[in-house]
Design a protein around this motif. Structure first.
Motif: not given
Length: 375
Positions: A294-297
């Motif tokens: 994802g974008t951060e995970q």
């Protein structure tokens, strides 16, 4: 808990009576009047008996009497009472089935030779047919029990013990229930052996009650008819907030409403998480990857095929256990079902010595949970 409130704490109930209790008492009064008049060689007409019932109803009615089923009125219950008495009169008139010894007879039942254990009660009506005695009990309940239930009934069977002791000429004592809502008469009998066993069982129950230190609460639909409901810990708060001008301002109401809101959201979130998990796994399989970003995970997918042995609910579980024992692996890989053992211990399912030996290892812990449900 009702037993504790009534017989140990001797608390006065805030609810005087339910309409069902009141109706039952008035019907008993009418039938008691009928048989008292008959003993005095006076046979009241059916209308005289109905009038007596109505007059007693009006004289003793109190607006504080609880009507649980709000769709019915006081008049509905009075009409039921009149119907019960009317049908009874028609069924048994001219009332020459037996000789009435008495009505509302107070008796004491001696359960042991020393007289240490005594039980008392009231017989609605006692009849005799020569050397056969009949204990009659009037029921205004709206359910008709199975014969097995009556054959296990303790109340009238205990009365039979007293009658056999007081009336030595009684060869038999029959137990007779009049289920007035159905215009039915049901019967049961007990042997001397069964009555002796009942004495022993009743003594044991008394001893258990006397030794009891905890009185667990049990919520059921019958709570609606309990005269101690306003002071019961399960319902007290409900009665308190009903007396407030703005129930929503109560601290307890606020806490429960907020808790319920978050619990509802929690369930929705959990369902959403499980759905997304399945979709992530499906996406990884389709793309042939072990991680989805994802974008951060980063979502790492882990999978492994493992062997599972039979569970207690599986059809071949016992065969599996027998084999493990045979292989000498049971002591190493089995373990005590603590939950099941603790439940049996709390319910006092073990004999005295076993219970006491287990108690040495039992440590009391307070478990607190919050369960949500409709009021």
């Amino acid at each position: 808990m009702k037993f504790k409130f009534k017989y140990i704490d001797k608390l006065e109930p805030e609810i005087k009576a339910t309409v069902e209790m009141f109706m039952g008492s008035r019907v008993h009064d009418a039938l008691e009047r009928l048989y008292k008049d008959l003993k005095h060689q006076k046979k009241p007409t059916k209308m005289e008996l109905i009038n007596f019932l109505e007059n007693e109803w009006k004289k003793q009615w109190d607006d504080d009497i609880l009507i649980v089923r709000k769709e019915y009125t006081q008049q509905n219950y009075l009409d039921m009472a009149k119907k019960f008495v009317s049908e009874y009169y028609d069924y048994y008139e001219p009332f020459d089935q037996a000789t009435t010894i008495g009505t509302e007879i107070h008796i004491q039942i001696k359960l042991d030779k020393e007289g240490k254990y005594l039980v008392q009660g009231y017989i609605d009506r006692l009849d005799s047919k020569r050397d056969v005695y009949e204990i009659h009990d009037y029921k205004t309940a709206s359910n008709l029990p199975l014969q097995e239930y009556l054959d296990d009934d303790r109340q009238l069977a205990l009365y039979a013990i007293a009658i056999k002791e007081q009336y030595r000429e009684a060869k038999d004592v029959k137990l007779v229930w009049h289920f007035l809502a159905f215009n039915k008469e049901l019967h049961s009998e007990r042997t001397d052996e069964e009555l002796q066993k009942l004495k022993e069982e009743t003594i044991k129950i008394i001893q258990e009650i006397e030794a009891c230190k905890e009185f667990p609460l049990k919520v059921s639909p019958l709570c609606n008819w309990c005269e101690y409901k306003p002071i019961c810990p399960e319902w007290k708060h409900l009665y308190e907030i009903e007396t407030k001008d703005v129930p929503e301002d109560d601290d307890g109401v606020k806490l429960v409403d907020e808790y319920a809101k978050f619990k509802s959201e929690e369930a929705d979130i959990q369902r959403r998480i499980e759905d997304l998990r399945d979709r992530i796994i499906a996406f990884a399989e389709k793309e042939g990857v072990n991680a989805v970003f994802g974008t951060e995970q980063r979502a790492k997918i882990w999978s492994k095929e493992v062997h599972k042995f039979p569970k207690t609910t599986d059809y071949n579980y016992q065969d599996f256990v027998d084999m493990v024992k045979k292989l000498g692996l049971w002591n190493e890989f089995s373990r005590i079902d603590s939950f099941k053992l603790e439940k049996s211990f709390e319910n006092k399912e073990f004999h005295g010595e076993i219970q006491e030996l287990l108690r040495k290892f039992a440590k009391k812990e307070k478990i607190e949970r919050v369960y949500l449900g409709k009021k």
